[in-house]
Design a protein around this motif. Structure first.
Motif, mmCIF file in Angstrom:
data_model
loop_
_atom_site.group_PDB
_atom_site.id
_atom_site.type_symbol
_atom_site.label_atom_id
_atom_site.label_comp_id
_atom_site.label_asym_id
_atom_site.label_seq_id
_atom_site.Cartn_x
_atom_site.Cartn_y
_atom_site.Cartn_z
ATOM 1 N N ALA A 73 13.831 35.733 35.827
ATOM 2 C CA ALA A 73 14.394 36.965 35.264
ATOM 3 C C ALA A 73 13.420 38.125 35.448
ATOM 4 O O ALA A 73 13.820 39.240 35.803
ATOM 5 C CB ALA A 73 14.712 36.761 33.789
ATOM 6 N N LYS A 74 12.140 37.860 35.262
ATOM 7 C CA LYS A 74 11.146 38.925 35.417
ATOM 8 C C LYS A 74 11.046 39.371 36.863
ATOM 9 O O LYS A 74 10.846 40.548 37.140
ATOM 10 C CB LYS A 74 9.787 38.458 34.900
ATOM 11 C CG LYS A 74 9.770 38.428 33.373
ATOM 12 C CD LYS A 74 8.445 37.995 32.807
ATOM 13 C CE LYS A 74 8.412 38.251 31.300
ATOM 14 N NZ LYS A 74 7.292 37.592 30.640
ATOM 15 N N ARG A 75 11.182 38.445 37.810
ATOM 16 C CA ARG A 75 11.130 38.819 39.226
ATOM 17 C C ARG A 75 12.358 39.615 39.637
ATOM 18 O O ARG A 75 12.369 40.256 40.675
ATOM 19 C CB ARG A 75 10.965 37.575 40.092
ATOM 20 C CG ARG A 75 9.627 36.959 39.811
ATOM 21 C CD ARG A 75 9.051 36.194 40.955
ATOM 22 N NE ARG A 75 7.678 35.828 40.609
ATOM 23 C CZ ARG A 75 7.117 34.695 40.947
ATOM 24 N NH1 ARG A 75 7.797 33.818 41.644
ATOM 25 N NH2 ARG A 75 5.881 34.446 40.610
ATOM 26 N N LEU A 76 13.405 39.564 38.826
ATOM 27 C CA LEU A 76 14.585 40.404 39.070
ATOM 28 C C LEU A 76 14.488 41.705 38.276
ATOM 29 O O LEU A 76 15.442 42.472 38.220
ATOM 30 C CB LEU A 76 15.853 39.643 38.689
ATOM 31 C CG LEU A 76 16.183 38.426 39.551
ATOM 32 C CD1 LEU A 76 17.281 37.588 38.907
ATOM 33 C CD2 LEU A 76 16.618 38.854 40.944
ATOM 34 N N SER A 77 13.356 41.929 37.619
ATOM 35 C CA SER A 77 13.088 43.136 36.826
ATOM 36 C C SER A 77 13.878 43.216 35.526
ATOM 37 O O SER A 77 14.000 44.290 34.938
ATOM 38 C CB SER A 77 13.323 44.421 37.641
ATOM 39 O OG SER A 77 12.538 44.418 38.795
ATOM 40 N N ALA A 78 14.439 42.102 35.066
ATOM 41 C CA ALA A 78 15.141 42.110 33.774
ATOM 42 C C ALA A 78 14.123 42.010 32.638
ATOM 43 O O ALA A 78 12.976 41.627 32.842
ATOM 44 C CB ALA A 78 16.112 40.929 33.697
ATOM 45 N N ASP A 79 14.560 42.377 31.432
ATOM 46 C CA ASP A 79 13.748 42.136 30.246
ATOM 47 C C ASP A 79 14.147 40.780 29.682
ATOM 48 O O ASP A 79 15.330 40.490 29.538
ATOM 49 C CB ASP A 79 13.993 43.224 29.205
ATOM 50 C CG ASP A 79 13.528 44.578 29.711
ATOM 51 O OD1 ASP A 79 12.415 44.639 30.257
ATOM 52 O OD2 ASP A 79 14.284 45.549 29.606
ATOM 53 N N VAL A 80 13.143 39.958 29.370
ATOM 54 C CA VAL A 80 13.420 38.600 28.906
ATOM 55 C C VAL A 80 12.945 38.435 27.477
ATOM 56 O O VAL A 80 11.834 38.836 27.138
ATOM 57 C CB VAL A 80 12.688 37.544 29.762
ATOM 58 C CG1 VAL A 80 13.218 36.167 29.453
ATOM 59 C CG2 VAL A 80 12.823 37.866 31.221
ATOM 60 N N ILE A 81 13.802 37.861 26.670
ATOM 61 C CA ILE A 81 13.436 37.586 25.285
ATOM 62 C C ILE A 81 13.568 36.077 25.085
ATOM 63 O O ILE A 81 14.624 35.494 25.347
ATOM 64 C CB ILE A 81 14.344 38.347 24.301
ATOM 65 C CG1 ILE A 81 14.193 39.863 24.504
ATOM 66 C CG2 ILE A 81 14.001 38.005 22.858
ATOM 67 C CD1 ILE A 81 15.169 40.479 25.451
#
Lengths: 314, 165
Positions: A73-81
């Motif tokens: 998710a981070k490599r897709l630039s999303a914010d992860v919780i």
């Protein structure tokens, strides 16, 4: 029952491999192939899911799966919780759907769900608004579709074509959501011979109806196979009545170099992790030249990036 | 409207590039038409530098509206982008959005010394401040006309004009 394909024929949620077409599986694997290059660059990120909020909802402990989803998710630039629910609201008595409602009110775009109950991800997918996507990261004994997809990616990477392969799944087939998802994926992709190898107590009755060939003996089951998919033996199985002891299991079903020699010389060995060395797999095999266990982990990130971006774009 | 011979446009583009190309310049084509064009130019200019390919699907600005392109190809940048002199190659320059995405992607590989742009066709209609350094031909096309580059079985490139989006 939640349909994971929307009315445009696109993947809305990923809940199970069962029912997905061979074309859809290849589409996911092809997309993942493009993401493998991204993870080898100086900047290991693409802006595809910038501004999206992805919630890792883990009701069951997991380090590897949760981490690889988080990295993807981070490599897709999303914010992860990350939420480890067993430790928070569940202990305060909040229901599963209350938790989901609360997180939806925080404008979640995607839920990644791991739960000990089969069907938990389906329940959430049925409940959420249409713009929210759900990925099943393992539900009870039912399914673990992204694990099966990364296994298929690894097989395709090393063996190219599914149509000539003999594949053996070894271990606790009975309790394994990984095995169930692998069987659906392998048969859909056209693998002509899928074998399952396990002691009688760990092989479900009627497994041959899934299109696989059951074996109880490694020396017969491993003969001339191209791919070995080892399963993790859960500790709780050894304490129950299903198995005499870990030593006994290793003697008959542990993958040693001697047993591996029965397979084709270029056979590859896979394991979803975490491994029990000396129980289902010998260290000489796990660290040996035929092991592709670490490439599996690397490919797992690209495969999860592919699934997330295909869902978010549907 | 009559299209000129694709071969003539290619020759003109290659000629313009040859005059102004540095020895260490590297061609990078944008999938799919731009990649074919970059291959062809690489051959016509007898270059020995590596050839790069970009698939800009992960950098498009219309992902929210249309989702992921169904056939994403891996990008292939077989050289060190830091300090490189890059000639970006695409078949048709229209809104400029594809080129914007390609430039963003290149910067995720490193910091090039320079990026220039070569296109076979500039059809106008820009929505971003982007211009080509080398242009095969400029065409003034109505919004409802499309121009594509096709590649036949023998590898020959052919421009095709059609109606639609």
């Amino acid at each position: 029952m939640q349909r994971q394909i929307n009315k445009n024929g696109e993947l809305q949620h990923l809940l199970t491999i069962e029912g997905l077409s061979s074309a859809m599986l290849h589409h996911i694997l092809d997309t993942a192939e493009s993401f493998v290059g991204v993870t080898e660059r100086e900047v290991k990120k693409v802006p595809l899911l910038r501004g999206k909020a992805i919630f890792n909802l883990f009701f069951e402990p997991s380090t590897r799966t949760r981490t690889t989803f988080e990295i993807a998710a981070k490599r897709l630039s999303a914010d992860v919780i990350n939420l480890n629910i067993s430790a928070s609201s569940q202990s305060k008595g909040e229901t599963l759907l209350d938790t989901v409602n609360n997180l939806s009110a925080m404008h979640a775009d995607m839920f990644i769900v791991r739960h000990a109950q089969s069907g938990a991800a389906h329940l959430i997918a049925n409940h959420v608004a249409p713009e929210i996507h759900v990925i099943n990261a393992g539900d009870g004994r039912h399914a673990h579709p992204t694990q099966a997809l990364l296994d298929m990616y690894t097989i395709r990477h090393f063996k190219r074509d599914f149509h000539e392969l003999r594949v053996a799944i070894v271990g606790d087939i009975m309790h394994s959501r990984v095995a169930r998802s692998q069987i659906h994926a392998l048969t859909t992709l056209g693998v002509p011979e899928v074998r399952v190898i396990a002691p009688k107590t760990l092989l479900p009755k009627g497994v041959e109806h899934l299109g696989v060939h059951p074996y109880h003996d490694m020396s017969k089951g491993l003969k001339d196979v191209d791919v070995l998919l080892m399963l993790r033996l859960q500790n709780e199985r050894m304490q129950g009545a299903l198995l005499p002891s870990a030593q006994e299991y290793f003697k008959y079903y542990g993958l040693t170099p001697e047993k591996l020699a029965l397979a084709k010389p270029d056979a590859i060995v896979m394991h979803p992790g975490p491994m029990n060395r000396g129980i289902e797999i010998d260290s000489a095999v796990a660290d040996g030249p035929q092991s592709v266990i670490l490439p599996q982990v690397t490919f797992g990130i690209a495969v999860r990036m592919a699934v997330m971006s295909i869902l978010a774009g549907s | 409207m009559e299209l000129p011979q694709t071969r003539d446009v290619l020759e003109k583009l290659a000629k313009d590039i040859r005059i102004d190309l540095s020895d260490d310049a590297i061609l990078v084509g944008i999938h799919t038409g731009g990649a074919w064009l970059a291959e062809e130019l690489h051959r016509m200019l007898s270059l020995s530098t590596p050839l790069g390919m970009l698939d800009i699907s992960f950098y498009r600005d219309d992902f929210e509206r249309i989702g992921l392109h169904p056939e994403v190809k891996p990008s292939d940048i077989p050289f060190d982008v830091d300090g490189a002199d890059i000639l970006l190659v695409d078949d048709v320059l229209y809104t400029g959005r594809t080129v914007r995405a390609a430039i963003n992607e290149i910067f995720d590989y490193g910091r090039p010394a320079r990026i220039r742009l070569a296109v076979l066709v500039d059809r106008g209609g820009r929505e971003l401040p982007i211009e080509a350094r080398f242009t095969g031909i400029k065409l003034d096309l109505d919004e409802n006309r499309m121009i594509d580059l096709l590649r036949n079985e023998t590898g020959g490139l052919e421009l095709r004009l059609r109606v639609g989006n």
